[in-house]
Write a protein that holds these residues in place. Structure first.
Motif, PDB file in Angstrom:
ATOM      1  N   VAL A  53      -8.971 -24.036   7.793  1.00  0.00           N
ATOM      2  CA  VAL A  53      -8.954 -22.914   7.174  1.00  0.00           C
ATOM      3  C   VAL A  53     -10.811 -22.839   6.718  1.00  0.00           C
ATOM      4  O   VAL A  53     -10.335 -24.044   5.140  1.00  0.00           O
ATOM      5  N   GLU A  54     -11.976 -22.269   6.671  1.00  0.00           N
ATOM      6  CA  GLU A  54     -13.013 -22.891   6.209  1.00  0.00           C
ATOM      7  C   GLU A  54     -13.064 -21.607   4.327  1.00  0.00           C
ATOM      8  O   GLU A  54     -13.589 -22.757   3.595  1.00  0.00           O
ATOM      9  N   ASN A  55     -12.144 -20.692   4.222  1.00  0.00           N
ATOM     10  CA  ASN A  55     -12.011 -20.344   3.477  1.00  0.00           C
ATOM     11  C   ASN A  55     -10.541 -19.158   3.090  1.00  0.00           C
ATOM     12  O   ASN A  55     -10.388 -18.956   4.921  1.00  0.00           O
ATOM     13  N   LYS A 114     -13.532 -30.092  12.402  1.00  0.00           N
ATOM     14  CA  LYS A 114     -14.134 -29.935  10.338  1.00  0.00           C
ATOM     15  C   LYS A 114     -14.998 -29.302  10.078  1.00  0.00           C
ATOM     16  O   LYS A 114     -15.863 -28.802  11.124  1.00  0.00           O
ATOM     17  N   LEU A 115     -14.855 -29.334   8.799  1.00  0.00           N
ATOM     18  CA  LEU A 115     -15.971 -27.465   8.413  1.00  0.00           C
ATOM     19  C   LEU A 115     -16.896 -28.493   7.477  1.00  0.00           C
ATOM     20  O   LEU A 115     -16.218 -30.091   6.830  1.00  0.00           O
ATOM     21  N   ARG A 116     -17.852 -29.066   8.111  1.00  0.00           N
ATOM     22  CA  ARG A 116     -19.259 -29.827   7.535  1.00  0.00           C
ATOM     23  C   ARG A 116     -19.850 -29.454   6.155  1.00  0.00           C
ATOM     24  O   ARG A 116     -19.955 -29.967   5.553  1.00  0.00           O
ATOM     25  N   ALA A 117     -20.075 -28.181   6.475  1.00  0.00           N
ATOM     26  CA  ALA A 117     -20.449 -27.188   5.213  1.00  0.00           C
ATOM     27  C   ALA A 117     -20.219 -25.437   5.599  1.00  0.00           C
ATOM     28  O   ALA A 117     -19.835 -25.642   7.009  1.00  0.00           O
ATOM     29  N   HIS A 152     -20.735 -24.235   9.177  1.00  0.00           N
ATOM     30  CA  HIS A 152     -21.031 -25.901  10.313  1.00  0.00           C
ATOM     31  C   HIS A 152     -19.862 -26.083  10.634  1.00  0.00           C
ATOM     32  O   HIS A 152     -19.189 -27.436   9.850  1.00  0.00           O
ATOM     33  N   VAL A 153     -19.682 -26.165  11.545  1.00  0.00           N
ATOM     34  CA  VAL A 153     -18.133 -26.655  12.324  1.00  0.00           C
ATOM     35  C   VAL A 153     -18.070 -28.136  13.284  1.00  0.00           C
ATOM     36  O   VAL A 153     -18.833 -27.753  14.267  1.00  0.00           O
ATOM     37  N   ASP A 156     -24.341 -22.008  12.552  1.00  0.00           N
ATOM     38  CA  ASP A 156     -24.331 -21.169  12.285  1.00  0.00           C
ATOM     39  C   ASP A 156     -23.280 -19.809  12.648  1.00  0.00           C
ATOM     40  O   ASP A 156     -23.377 -18.814  13.799  1.00  0.00           O
ATOM     41  N   ASP A 157     -22.317 -20.131  12.536  1.00  0.00           N
ATOM     42  CA  ASP A 157     -21.060 -19.920  12.290  1.00  0.00           C
ATOM     43  C   ASP A 157     -20.437 -19.528  13.821  1.00  0.00           C
ATOM     44  O   ASP A 157     -19.486 -18.687  13.834  1.00  0.00           O
ATOM     45  N   GLY A 158     -20.749 -20.814  15.092  1.00  0.00           N
ATOM     46  CA  GLY A 158     -20.601 -20.023  16.241  1.00  0.00           C
ATOM     47  C   GLY A 158     -21.872 -19.575  17.007  1.00  0.00           C
ATOM     48  O   GLY A 158     -21.271 -19.470  18.029  1.00  0.00           O
ATOM     49  N   GLN A 159     -22.465 -18.863  16.316  1.00  0.00           N
ATOM     50  CA  GLN A 159     -23.524 -18.365  17.162  1.00  0.00           C
ATOM     51  C   GLN A 159     -24.472 -19.416  18.316  1.00  0.00           C
ATOM     52  O   GLN A 159     -24.599 -18.594  19.163  1.00  0.00           O
TER      53      GLN A 159
END
Length: 488
Positions: free
Chosen positions: A201-203, A244-247, A250-251, A272-275
């Protein structure tokens, strides 16, 4: 130790073990164990995953069952505490009823295979969204969520194998099943995206789900999804065992080989959110098969990246370009040593790295500017009870123990300064191994505890067969006896 979680609000550090969860509020100096408190005992003591947020703690547990000569993973439930672990509610493993063969997804009516058993239904990852929503990833039951703190659960619809996105405006006809299910769906279609292994869960809006078919991302709280896999995004493999979320955006992910050609075990990440997805350098290559060892867990400490796999714990200070691993993990004062390379998990708290091995937890300090990365000194945390004056004032743990995965520790007390001998005998009382002989140990007047390690081998270095063994601890002129069961 299979999983770690840091409460972002209270900063409590949680670990998931096969003896229930434990928590530390001082960076590992002191621990509170929940083993045997009613919620975590027997088959509900072996933790598979843990999550924490503002004193909401969620733990999944599992056991194994022997079926036709094979060990089958069995889910034993979800445990929820809303007060930092003071009280727990245990829910049985989320399942479906036999009649749950249809799922209504906006404009679509989808056939589905109901998961009605606990076998292979293990929540390998849990995550918390907001104040009351829990997400789980299960191999057999797929990705699920509860909006009422675990009381009820609903299946989450992800893109099937043939699609990379799903939305609420399209009419779909695919089957929600991880395996071929002709009886329920009328098709032999099997969607690996319904085999769940990791959650993030990022947010409150952005959710990530890792499966056996890639990495899924939702930006609307888990309704519409985009899937990234080896074919469309060039991640190293579609078997996603950790996220894991780094920022923000940024996963990092452990992306292993599933079924596709060209896949291999590795680490993939996006900034960049998976782009766009990138592959970190392979950590370790098995020279016999030229395959990178699958990473079990990832962790971060500022600019540092850590990874745990069957070949060790690894550290990168250059965004995954190069990796280093400690040559030996030991403590010269307690004489504890990690003799096997297999590392199950890794986590960080402030400037401390925690590593879960097959039989204990270890930690060491680290920082981006360290001149001795992962070089110790190492602290060992082992699940043990104090030696009492009852019985023979000695015991061994773990007991039974598996020499291929761990060592057993023989604990005893010493008063004053006395020579100590520890010996292992077989059932006929023939000497098998002399662990130490007349080594001086300095204790206190009331008695100081010591331990000696036995790796399950004899005096010639050969692994002993499965059996019951006796150990003899001679402290000065006092002799204590105990039993150890060796299993494989």
């Amino acid at each position: 130790m299979l999983d770690f979680a840091t409460d972002p609000v209270t900063h409590a550090f949680w670990i998931a073990t096969n003896k229930g969860p434990s928590v530390s509020i001082d960076g590992g100096k002191n621990w509170r164990s929940f083993y045997g408190d009613g919620a975590f005992q027997g088959d509900t003591a072996n933790c598979a995953a843990i999550a924490a947020k503002n004193n909401l703690i969620v733990v999944s547990t599992a056991t194994t069952k022997r079926v036709s000569g094979q060990d089958i993973a069995v889910g034993t439930g979800i445990h929820v505490s809303v007060d930092g672990g003071d009280h727990w509610t245990h829910y049985t493993q989320p399942k479906d009823s036999p009649a749950d063969t249809i799922i209504h997804f906006y404009k679509s009516t989808l056939k589905a295979l109901p998961v009605t058993v606990d076998e292979q239904n293990v929540a390998y990852s849990v995550a918390i969204q907001g104040a009351s929503t829990i997400w789980i990833a299960s191999f057999a039951a797929g990705t699920r969520k509860s909006t009422d703190l675990g009381k009820t659960w609903q299946r989450v619809i992800l893109p099937p194998t043939a699609l990379s996105t799903i939305d609420t405006n399209t009419v779909y006809h695919f089957a929600v099943t991880p395996v071929p299910a002709i009886k329920f769906t009328g098709t032999d279609e099997a969607n690996l995206n319904y085999e769940g292994f990791s959650m993030l869960v990022e947010n409150d809006s952005t959710i990530w789900a890792g499966t056996a078919d890639g990495i899924n991302r939702s930006t609307d709280g888990g309704t519409q999804w985009t899937k990234f896999n080896q074919i469309n995004s060039k991640i190293t493999g579609d078997f996603v065992v950790d996220l894991k979320l780094r920022a923000p955006g940024h996963v990092w992910a452990s992306t292993g080989k599933a079924n596709g050609n060209g896949e291999h075990n590795g680490i993939s990440y996006t900034e960049d959110d998976g782009q766009n997805w990138h592959a970190a350098s392979d950590i370790l290559v098995d020279t016999s098969s030229q395959n990178t060892a699958l990473v079990h867990k990832l962790a971060f400490m500022k600019s540092l990246i850590y990874a745990a796999n069957d070949e060790g714990v690894w550290r990168s200070a250059d965004n995954g370009v190069t990796w280093v691993s400690p040559s030996l993990i030991f403590n010269k004062d307690t004489r504890d040593v990690v003799t096997r390379s297999q590392m199950l998990s890794v986590g960080t708290y402030d400037t401390t790295v925690f590593v879960g091995t097959s039989d204990c937890l270890v930690s060491t300090g680290d920082s981006p500017g360290s001149l001795n990365p992962l070089g110790g000194p190492w602290t060992f945390y082992c699940f043990a009870q104090p030696v009492t004056t009852a019985d023979d004032q000695t015991y061994a743990y773990p007991n039974p123990f598996q020499p291929t995965q761990e060592q057993t520790r023989i604990r005893f007390k010493v008063t004053d300064v006395q020579p100590v001998t520890v010996e292992i005998f077989d059932f006929k009382l023939r000497l098998v191994r002399t662990v130490i002989r007349e080594v001086m140990r300095t204790g206190s007047t009331s008695g100081s505890e010591f331990k000696e390690l036995w790796d399950g081998s004899d005096n010639y270095g050969h692994r002993v067969p499965n059996a019951t063994y006796f150990y003899k601890v001679t402290v000065g002129s006092t002799i204590h006896w105990g039993k150890i069961l060796v299993i494989r």
